[in-house]
Design an enzyme around this catalytic site. Structure first.
Site, PDB file in Angstrom:
ATOM      1  N   CYS A   1       0.513   8.546   8.650  1.00  0.00           N
ATOM      2  CA  CYS A   1       0.599   7.903   9.963  1.00  0.00           C
ATOM      3  C   CYS A   1       1.913   8.277  10.649  1.00  0.00           C
ATOM      4  CB  CYS A   1       0.513   6.388   9.814  1.00  0.00           C
ATOM      5  SG  CYS A   1       0.708   5.506  11.381  1.00  0.00           S
TER       6      CYS A   1
ATOM      7  N   CYS B   1       6.321   1.132  13.224  1.00  0.00           N
ATOM      8  CA  CYS B   1       5.333   0.069  12.995  1.00  0.00           C
ATOM      9  C   CYS B   1       5.562  -0.584  11.638  1.00  0.00           C
ATOM     10  CB  CYS B   1       3.936   0.670  13.072  1.00  0.00           C
ATOM     11  SG  CYS B   1       2.621  -0.467  12.579  1.00  0.00           S
TER      12      CYS B   1
ATOM     13  N   CYS C   1      -4.240   2.976  15.029  1.00  0.00           N
ATOM     14  CA  CYS C   1      -3.834   2.673  13.659  1.00  0.00           C
ATOM     15  C   CYS C   1      -4.787   3.380  12.702  1.00  0.00           C
ATOM     16  CB  CYS C   1      -3.871   1.165  13.422  1.00  0.00           C
ATOM     17  SG  CYS C   1      -3.601   0.689  11.701  1.00  0.00           S
TER      18      CYS C   1
ATOM     19  N   GLN D   1     -13.628 -10.980   5.141  1.00  0.00           N
ATOM     20  CA  GLN D   1     -12.771  -9.960   4.561  1.00  0.00           C
ATOM     21  C   GLN D   1     -12.773  -8.696   5.417  1.00  0.00           C
ATOM     22  OE1 GLN D   1     -10.777 -10.022   1.956  1.00  0.00           O
ATOM     23  NE2 GLN D   1     -11.321 -11.934   0.943  1.00  0.00           N
TER      24      GLN D   1
ATOM     25  N   ASP E   1     -10.655 -20.350  -3.606  1.00  0.00           N
ATOM     26  CA  ASP E   1     -10.300 -19.190  -2.785  1.00  0.00           C
ATOM     27  C   ASP E   1      -9.340 -19.651  -1.690  1.00  0.00           C
ATOM     28  OD1 ASP E   1     -10.140 -16.756  -1.581  1.00  0.00           O
ATOM     29  OD2 ASP E   1     -12.208 -16.691  -0.892  1.00  0.00           O
TER      30      ASP E   1
ATOM     31  N   CYS F   1      -4.894 -14.021  -2.924  1.00  0.00           N
ATOM     32  CA  CYS F   1      -4.333 -12.893  -2.188  1.00  0.00           C
ATOM     33  C   CYS F   1      -2.819 -12.851  -2.290  1.00  0.00           C
ATOM     34  CB  CYS F   1      -4.770 -12.918  -0.725  1.00  0.00           C
ATOM     35  SG  CYS F   1      -4.282 -14.395   0.168  1.00  0.00           S
TER      36      CYS F   1
END
Length: 370
Positions: free
Chosen positions: A92, A100, A179, A205, A299, A326
């Site tokens: 990128c 970024c 992106c 998700q 979760d 996560c």
């Protein structure tokens, strides 16, 4: 359901603690990876958390945050003097210091990214739960060399119809054309042949392979049986509830709790026969669903379930808990609380749902020690 990473965090207002060292540069050897997408560098007696580096490299560090009174500083590797063999040219053009802030590991091979994430999960479980766990971060179908996976993307609108992304821990915006993480198509709401309704802007998700991979991992861990009772906490629109209902059959029962009322209404449509309640999980469990459950799915958001919810879960004496996390630090903290109440970590799988970033998703199985 746990929230996917949504870009760089905004720094809190900081009280100055003496002379600023922002902008200063020094040479250093890079130490181990740390949770958060950076590596540890020692500068005298002080720890500096450095982005855009790799363990073992020798780099020039520029301080981006730090005053004389701070416990630690932050910095960027602005020049690489001795590179790691795992360093690559970032695909990128917007990745790198002062650019970024959405990605942490564009400069790292995808294989090494996964190894670094595994190291972070291992270290958090060791430090916060006192466990030595073998961790391997598994690839997930749906990205190409770590790119093109983000099915929902948000840009900062700029004048003249342009758009941008924010710098790391900053409100400053870097103009970008596209992106490279953005997927060519939006999300698919079909999993294992079942279609789900999701509200506009509602949680789902962002990696296209994530829903099916997570469902498979949770069902493999829990091995639900006909007639069992299951409790799905932070249930979202019913991704796990749908397949738990199929597994336990007409003789079983599945109950769900979710804080978002709109998601609960959709979960009831997505999962016929589901007993679902909208509200804060801890408060709902204080007043209801107080019967025994065989299975629990947790979760939670990135902050984790925390002590009160964990203790309410173990009070229902499930034979198995599948914890979808996560954030490895929150997971390790909650695993330690489960251990206080006689539940042990039996297995753990980790998935690379967010390539090029430091984020990693884990599915942990907890069972009574006896």
């Amino acid at each position: 359901m746990s929230s996917a990473p949504r870009g760089p965090r905004r720094p809190r207002a900081r009280k100055e603690r003496g002379e600023s060292h922002v902008g200063e540069q020094f040479e250093a050897e890079v130490g181990p990876v740390a949770h958060g997408g950076h590596c540890v560098v020692r500068h005298g007696e002080r720890v500096v958390f450095v982005r855009h580096a790799l363990p073992g490299e020798r780099v020039v560090v520029r301080i981006t945050e730090g005053t004389a009174g701070d416990r630690f500083w932050r910095g960027d590797a602005v020049e690489v003097l001795q590179a790691s063999p795992d360093r690559v040219e970032a695909p990128c053009p917007y990745a790198g210091p002062s650019r970024c802030g959405g990605c942490d590991f564009q400069h790292v091979t995808v294989a090494r990214q996964r190894a670094l994430k595994a190291e972070v999960v291992r270290e958090q479980l060791r430090r916060l739960a006192g466990l030595e766990v073998d961790v391997q971060v598994e690839p997930v179908p749906g990205d190409v060399d770590g790119l093109g996976w983000r099915t929902r993307q948000r840009y900062v609108p700029l004048a003249g119809g342009r758009r941008g992304m924010r710098q790391h821990r900053s409100h400053e915006v870097v103009p970008v054309e596209k992106c490279l993480l953005e997927a060519p198509q939006g999300p698919s709401y079909e999993v294992r042949g079942s279609r789900f309704e999701v509200a506009d802007g509602g949680f789902w998700q962002v990696h296209p392979g994530a829903p099916e991979v997570l469902v498979d991992a949770v069902l493999d861990a829990l091995a639900p049986q006909p007639g069992e009772r299951a409790l799905d906490l932070y249930a979202g629109v019913g991704l796990f509830s749908r397949f738990l209902l199929e597994a336990v059959g007409a003789g079983g029962r599945v109950c769900a709790v979710e804080g978002d009322g709109a998601a609960v209404r959709l979960a009831k449509r997505n999962c016929p026969g589901l007993h679902a309640t909208a509200g804060d999980v801890s408060r709902v469990l204080t007043d209801g669903y107080d019967e025994p459950f065989d299975l629990v799915v947790l979760d939670p958001p990135r902050t984790g379930a925390k002590r009160k919810v964990v203790e309410q879960v173990v009070d229902r004496r499930p034979r198995a808990v599948a914890y979808v996390a996560c954030d490895p630090a929150a997971l390790a903290r909650d695993v330690a609380i489960f251990a206080e109440h006689g539940y042990r970590l039996r297995s753990l799988r980790a998935f690379d749902l967010f390539p090029m970033t430091h984020h990693v998703e884990c599915v942990a199985l907890l069972e009574p020690a006896s």
